[in-house]
Design a protein around this motif. Structure first.
Motif, PDB file in Angstrom:
ATOM      1  N   ARG A  48     -12.834  30.211  71.973  1.00 54.82           N
ATOM      2  CA  ARG A  48     -12.396  31.081  70.888  1.00 54.82           C
ATOM      3  C   ARG A  48     -10.945  30.785  70.509  1.00 54.82           C
ATOM      4  N   ALA A  49     -10.081  30.600  71.510  1.00 59.29           N
ATOM      5  CA  ALA A  49      -8.676  30.297  71.238  1.00 59.29           C
ATOM      6  C   ALA A  49      -8.535  28.951  70.517  1.00 59.29           C
ATOM      7  N   GLU A  50      -9.324  27.957  70.926  1.00 59.77           N
ATOM      8  CA  GLU A  50      -9.248  26.648  70.265  1.00 59.77           C
ATOM      9  C   GLU A  50      -9.801  26.711  68.851  1.00 59.77           C
ATOM     10  N   LEU A  51     -10.879  27.471  68.628  1.00 57.46           N
ATOM     11  CA  LEU A  51     -11.409  27.627  67.272  1.00 57.46           C
ATOM     12  C   LEU A  51     -10.380  28.292  66.365  1.00 57.46           C
ATOM     13  N   ARG A  53      -7.111  28.072  66.642  1.00 61.77           N
ATOM     14  CA  ARG A  53      -6.122  27.045  66.314  1.00 61.77           C
ATOM     15  C   ARG A  53      -6.677  26.081  65.254  1.00 61.77           C
ATOM     16  N   LEU A  54      -7.925  25.673  65.427  1.00 59.87           N
ATOM     17  CA  LEU A  54      -8.547  24.736  64.504  1.00 59.87           C
ATOM     18  C   LEU A  54      -8.651  25.331  63.097  1.00 59.87           C
ATOM     19  N   LEU A  55      -9.082  26.578  62.994  1.00 55.74           N
ATOM     20  CA  LEU A  55      -9.239  27.215  61.691  1.00 55.74           C
ATOM     21  C   LEU A  55      -7.902  27.497  61.008  1.00 55.74           C
ATOM     22  N   ASN A  56      -6.847  27.609  61.767  1.00 51.52           N
ATOM     23  CA  ASN A  56      -5.524  27.880  61.210  1.00 51.52           C
ATOM     24  C   ASN A  56      -4.736  26.618  60.903  1.00 51.52           C
ATOM     25  N   THR A  57      -5.338  25.450  61.089  1.00 52.47           N
ATOM     26  CA  THR A  57      -4.637  24.182  60.867  1.00 52.47           C
ATOM     27  C   THR A  57      -5.274  23.447  59.697  1.00 52.47           C
ATOM     28  N   ARG A  58      -4.458  23.069  58.739  1.00 51.15           N
ATOM     29  CA  ARG A  58      -4.924  22.251  57.618  1.00 51.15           C
ATOM     30  C   ARG A  58      -4.487  20.821  57.864  1.00 51.15           C
ATOM     31  N   VAL A  94     -20.438  23.066  51.436  1.00 60.68           N
ATOM     32  CA  VAL A  94     -19.376  22.118  51.795  1.00 60.68           C
ATOM     33  C   VAL A  94     -18.519  22.704  52.905  1.00 60.68           C
ATOM     34  N   LEU A  95     -18.131  23.968  52.759  1.00 60.05           N
ATOM     35  CA  LEU A  95     -17.319  24.635  53.783  1.00 60.05           C
ATOM     36  C   LEU A  95     -18.042  24.654  55.124  1.00 60.05           C
ATOM     37  N   GLU A  96     -19.315  25.024  55.112  1.00 58.16           N
ATOM     38  CA  GLU A  96     -20.093  25.068  56.358  1.00 58.16           C
ATOM     39  C   GLU A  96     -20.137  23.701  57.022  1.00 58.16           C
ATOM     40  N   ARG A  97     -20.373  22.674  56.223  1.00 61.76           N
ATOM     41  CA  ARG A  97     -20.452  21.313  56.762  1.00 61.76           C
ATOM     42  C   ARG A  97     -19.101  20.867  57.333  1.00 61.76           C
ATOM     43  N   GLN A  98     -18.015  21.171  56.638  1.00 60.59           N
ATOM     44  CA  GLN A  98     -16.690  20.768  57.109  1.00 60.59           C
ATOM     45  C   GLN A  98     -16.305  21.492  58.401  1.00 60.59           C
ATOM     46  N   VAL A  99     -16.641  22.762  58.498  1.00 60.25           N
ATOM     47  CA  VAL A  99     -16.337  23.503  59.732  1.00 60.25           C
ATOM     48  C   VAL A  99     -17.144  22.932  60.892  1.00 60.25           C
ATOM     49  N   ALA A 100     -18.438  22.709  60.684  1.00 60.14           N
ATOM     50  CA  ALA A 100     -19.278  22.167  61.754  1.00 60.14           C
ATOM     51  C   ALA A 100     -18.791  20.785  62.190  1.00 60.14           C
ATOM     52  N   GLN A 101     -18.384  19.935  61.240  1.00 60.44           N
ATOM     53  CA  GLN A 101     -17.873  18.601  61.580  1.00 60.44           C
ATOM     54  C   GLN A 101     -16.584  18.699  62.384  1.00 60.44           C
ATOM     55  N   ALA A 102     -15.689  19.596  61.989  1.00 61.58           N
ATOM     56  CA  ALA A 102     -14.419  19.745  62.705  1.00 61.58           C
ATOM     57  C   ALA A 102     -14.651  20.274  64.115  1.00 61.58           C
ATOM     58  N   VAL A 103     -15.563  21.232  64.268  1.00 57.19           N
ATOM     59  CA  VAL A 103     -15.865  21.759  65.604  1.00 57.19           C
ATOM     60  C   VAL A 103     -16.482  20.662  66.461  1.00 57.19           C
ATOM     61  N   ARG A 104     -17.390  19.896  65.891  1.00 54.33           N
ATOM     62  CA  ARG A 104     -18.024  18.793  66.634  1.00 54.33           C
ATOM     63  C   ARG A 104     -16.967  17.780  67.099  1.00 54.33           C
ATOM     64  N   ALA A 105     -15.985  17.511  66.242  1.00 49.30           N
ATOM     65  CA  ALA A 105     -14.978  16.506  66.558  1.00 49.30           C
ATOM     66  C   ALA A 105     -13.913  17.013  67.523  1.00 49.30           C
ATOM     67  N   PHE A 106     -13.498  18.277  67.382  1.00 46.93           N
ATOM     68  CA  PHE A 106     -12.322  18.740  68.110  1.00 46.93           C
ATOM     69  C   PHE A 106     -12.586  19.823  69.150  1.00 46.93           C
ATOM     70  N   GLU A 107     -13.792  20.314  69.254  1.00 45.15           N
ATOM     71  CA  GLU A 107     -14.136  21.279  70.307  1.00 45.15           C
ATOM     72  C   GLU A 107     -15.471  20.866  70.915  1.00 45.15           C
ATOM     73  N   PRO A 108     -15.470  19.774  71.712  1.00 49.32           N
ATOM     74  CA  PRO A 108     -16.720  19.238  72.255  1.00 49.32           C
ATOM     75  C   PRO A 108     -17.383  20.148  73.283  1.00 49.32           C
ATOM     76  N   ARG A 109     -16.682  21.166  73.763  1.00 50.90           N
ATOM     77  CA  ARG A 109     -17.298  22.087  74.731  1.00 50.90           C
ATOM     78  C   ARG A 109     -18.336  22.986  74.065  1.00 50.90           C
ATOM     79  N   LEU A 110     -18.322  23.054  72.743  1.00 49.09           N
ATOM     80  CA  LEU A 110     -19.338  23.793  71.992  1.00 49.09           C
ATOM     81  C   LEU A 110     -20.281  22.755  71.397  1.00 49.09           C
ATOM     82  N   ALA A 111     -21.375  22.498  72.101  1.00 42.70           N
ATOM     83  CA  ALA A 111     -22.319  21.451  71.706  1.00 42.70           C
ATOM     84  C   ALA A 111     -23.210  21.937  70.564  1.00 42.70           C
ATOM     85  N   GLU A 112     -23.680  21.008  69.770  1.00 38.90           N
ATOM     86  CA  GLU A 112     -24.576  21.276  68.648  1.00 38.90           C
ATOM     87  C   GLU A 112     -24.031  22.394  67.754  1.00 38.90           C
ATOM     88  N   PRO A 113     -22.793  22.263  67.285  1.00 41.07           N
ATOM     89  CA  PRO A 113     -22.200  23.346  66.500  1.00 41.07           C
ATOM     90  C   PRO A 113     -22.859  23.507  65.139  1.00 41.07           C
TER      91      PRO A 113
END
Length: 163
Positions: A48-51, A53-58, A94-113
């Motif tokens: 949750r803390a990493e998500l 950070r990820l959502l607050n970073t452009r 587009v937003l859904e796809r971009q969020v899922a791609q970013a989570v897949r790339a930068f938060e690998p502990r959440l599999a199949e995002p």
């Protein structure tokens, strides 16, 4: 002897280990320090803390085609969404796809995002984001996880809760 259910344990990320608030605590046993691990709730809290950070970073613009196939720190975060409209289904996809791609790339502990955007039932003119996936522990145990992202009406910053 009754069988115990497997204990869900995941390794603690490096930066969380480095952020130990009492690194020189004389009462902490040496094996407790060496075996730092997260239980299921600790893993959820860490993700949750990493998500957040990820959502607050452009991420900045790239000169070439930016792919998240090979993530690096230059592509950390999410693209600027200011040109997209939440009222259009295509832009929400587009937003859904971009969020899922970013989570897949930068938060690998959440599999199949997966990410879904839906109207907020408390305020239908606002949208909320739901991020889900699988938590995987060291022993092969899996748990589903879902995080609900709501944006503060005044500051427009996201807050994340478990579902």
């Amino acid at each position: 002897m009754p069988l115990r259910p497997p204990v869900f344990v995941a390794p603690m990320p490096l930066f969380e280990r480095l952020a130990d608030e009492a690194p020189f605590d004389a009462h902490e046993r040496a094996d407790a320090v060496a075996a730092r691990a997260l239980d299921a709730q600790g893993l959820r809290d860490s993700i949750r803390a990493e998500l957040l950070r990820l959502l607050n970073t452009r991420r900045g613009r790239t000169r070439g085609p930016a792919t998240l196939g090979e993530p690096d720190v230059l592509h950390y975060g999410l693209p600027d969404w200011s040109a997209l409209s939440a009222a259009h289904a295509g832009d929400r996809a587009v937003l859904e796809r971009q969020v899922a791609q970013a989570v897949r790339a930068f938060e690998p502990r959440l599999a199949e995002p997966r990410a879904t955007i839906e109207p907020d039932p408390d305020a239908p003119w606002r949208l909320r984001l739901r991020i889900g996936g699988l938590l995987r522990g060291r022993d092969g145990a899996q748990q589903t996880a879902s995080f609900l992202v709501r944006f503060d009406a005044d500051s427009h910053t996201p807050g994340i809760v478990d579902e």
